[in-house]
Design an enzyme around this catalytic site. Sequence first.
Site, mmCIF file in Angstrom:
data_model
loop_
_atom_site.group_PDB
_atom_site.id
_atom_site.type_symbol
_atom_site.label_atom_id
_atom_site.label_comp_id
_atom_site.label_asym_id
_atom_site.label_seq_id
_atom_site.Cartn_x
_atom_site.Cartn_y
_atom_site.Cartn_z
ATOM 1 N N GLY A 105 0.792 -1.226 0.000
ATOM 2 C CA GLY A 105 0.000 0.000 0.000
ATOM 3 C C GLY A 105 0.823 1.275 0.000
ATOM 4 O O GLY A 105 0.288 2.362 -0.204
ATOM 5 N N CYS B 247 -27.549 -9.469 -16.163
ATOM 6 C CA CYS B 247 -27.008 -9.177 -17.493
ATOM 7 C C CYS B 247 -28.023 -9.583 -18.558
ATOM 8 O O CYS B 247 -28.565 -10.683 -18.537
ATOM 9 C CB CYS B 247 -25.691 -9.923 -17.710
ATOM 10 S SG CYS B 247 -25.068 -9.769 -19.397
ATOM 11 N N CYS C 164 -26.150 -12.602 -20.724
ATOM 12 C CA CYS C 164 -25.814 -13.916 -20.174
ATOM 13 C C CYS C 164 -26.618 -14.250 -18.925
ATOM 14 O O CYS C 164 -26.503 -15.339 -18.388
ATOM 15 C CB CYS C 164 -24.316 -14.017 -19.872
ATOM 16 S SG CYS C 164 -23.830 -13.172 -18.339
ATOM 17 N N CYS D 10 -22.732 -7.313 -18.896
ATOM 18 C CA CYS D 10 -21.511 -7.487 -18.104
ATOM 19 C C CYS D 10 -20.438 -6.558 -18.650
ATOM 20 O O CYS D 10 -20.241 -6.469 -19.861
ATOM 21 C CB CYS D 10 -20.976 -8.910 -18.229
ATOM 22 S SG CYS D 10 -22.020 -10.171 -17.513
ATOM 23 N N CYS E 62 -18.691 -12.703 -19.713
ATOM 24 C CA CYS E 62 -20.009 -12.749 -20.344
ATOM 25 C C CYS E 62 -19.995 -13.703 -21.540
ATOM 26 O O CYS E 62 -20.866 -14.563 -21.685
ATOM 27 C CB CYS E 62 -20.397 -11.341 -20.789
ATOM 28 S SG CYS E 62 -22.135 -11.123 -21.206
#
Lengths: 289, 270
Positions: free
Chosen positions: A31, A240, A243, A265, A271
């Site tokens: 970080g 979606c 899909c 998606c 997808c």
Amino acid sequence: MSETAYNFGYLDEQTKRMIRRAILKGLAVPGYQVPFASREMPMPYGWGTGGVQVTAACLTPEDRLKVIDQGADDTTNAVSIRSFFQRTAGVAVTGATRDATLIQTRHRIPEAALTEDQILVYQVPIPEPLRFIEPRETETRKMHSLQEYGLMHVKLYEDIARHGQIATSYAYPVAVEGRYVMDPSPIPKFDNPKLNDCPAIQLFGAGREQRIYALPPYSKVVSLDFDDHPFVASKADHACDLCGSGVSYLDEVIVDDQGGRMFVCSDTDYCGARVAAGQRGRLSPPEAA
Amino acid sequence: MPAEQMDIFASKKALAAPLLSVQGLTKRYGARIGCADVSFDLYPGEVMGIVGESGSGKSTLLSCLAGHMAPDAGSVVFQTAAGPRDTVRMSEPERRMLARTDWAFVHQNPRDGLRMGVSAGGNVGERLMAVGARHYGGIREKATDWLGRVEIAADRIDDRPSQFSGGMQQRLQIARNLVTGPRLVFMDEPTGGLDVSVQARLLDLLRGLVRQMGLSAIIVTHDLAVVRLLADRLMVMKGGQVVEQGLTDQVLDDPQHGYTQLLVSSVLQV
Ligand SMILES: Nc1ncnc2c1ncn2[C@@H]1O[C@H](COP(=O)(O)OP(=O)(O)O)[C@@H](O)[C@H]1O
Ligand SMILES: [Mg+2]
């Protein structure tokens, strides 16, 4: 000039070593923003020059590279970075998350779970999460080193005061290993939980700002919040339309000028694989008999 | 009256260790003296005024006391929760921790002490969040309470300080500083840039808060009316040196040093 005139991955070996040192330092101090001497790349800033340099420093000839922009493999940005490394490193490329050994991304984490054999490289525009409220670099550096992070919550407080909820939906700040507060790059906050306890190495490169930071595998990454306004990894409340997935991050697409919309998606590989496996959504073409 | 005050003062001393004990504090700017060999004790609940003409070293002294500036010599011993500590020799993280818990600093110019891009509520809440407050409702409640205490209407809580008048900004800065219940407040000309009528109101408010909260404070000012109203004790500076110190009423009513006599008389002429 012939294409073989490029050094492997475009950057010279000394530069790549310098970048690798910054990456190792970043992995050692999760970080923490490590300064590095960013090089001019043959593409404009904002096109992911930080990510490209990190990718160049990590690639080996055996790697299989995937590049996504907002989850899609076929946008201009993704296509041009992918072809850049095909030309300068001659590495294999793929669209399949599962088959990739190194994935460079802008604005998304793939839906498919990542593995210990993978590296995820993020393109970062602004690495400093404290910048918006404390513009002085000398001061933000001190705040990181002394772990003075009250200001991050001031930002979230302002959000709630103004919008009734934490309205930050991209680049949602996180605390890494209980130490450094980090900007996860402009991924949707929906993706934040995937940063945590991830088996893959996650590397972040900011070219213009000359910073690299990192999350080693299985890092503890916590999204900042308030006790009475807990972090929520939200997405559009739809499935979606292609899909049928109810769990993936969706893009809203305007389909006509009558205000018709569809939700699809954002991860095109995810997808496509679902559709290929026979999954259907609201607007899928009818099955062939 | 002075004798009675002396008694109270003596009993205060007997009861408690000084909150702040300053010895030989000196700061130079190259060859120029900022402040020289300043020593004093401040007891819990006491308010000390520092007066002197412009350039006499008041701000330099206050900056050294509050840890904004490193003195060249001397010590500033503060009674922390864990006992007396010389803040000059503390590590910077420790000093910054003190600065957002036990200490508060009110700047002359509210712009130096406020975040102008953050709402009034966020400004007041910052210190709470800096010490770990993580309940939005609780922070907001406290901010609302403190806005009320400095006479800012609750419905201004989401406005930015840039939409406030100078007097309101200064009151907001005070709320932002006092919300965490600091034990020692430094103020540099807190009424400085304000209109006279606004100054009076702010002084009243400050006096009320100091009394209610039993605050210890060090107030720098060139305005003797401010010290008369707020300060138990007074320190007079000239050319970086302390030329006289004592109980406020004594110093103002019976100044010993020629410079103090001048200061007092010039005020009386106004
Ligand atoms: N940053 C500085 N650099 C050089 N000299 C300074 C600086 N700040 C203050 N001084 C000098 O130190 C002396 C005391 O100044 P200061 O503490 O600002 O006085 P006051 O607050 O009483 O007006 C003055 O002679 C002033 O010119
Ligand atoms: Mg001054």
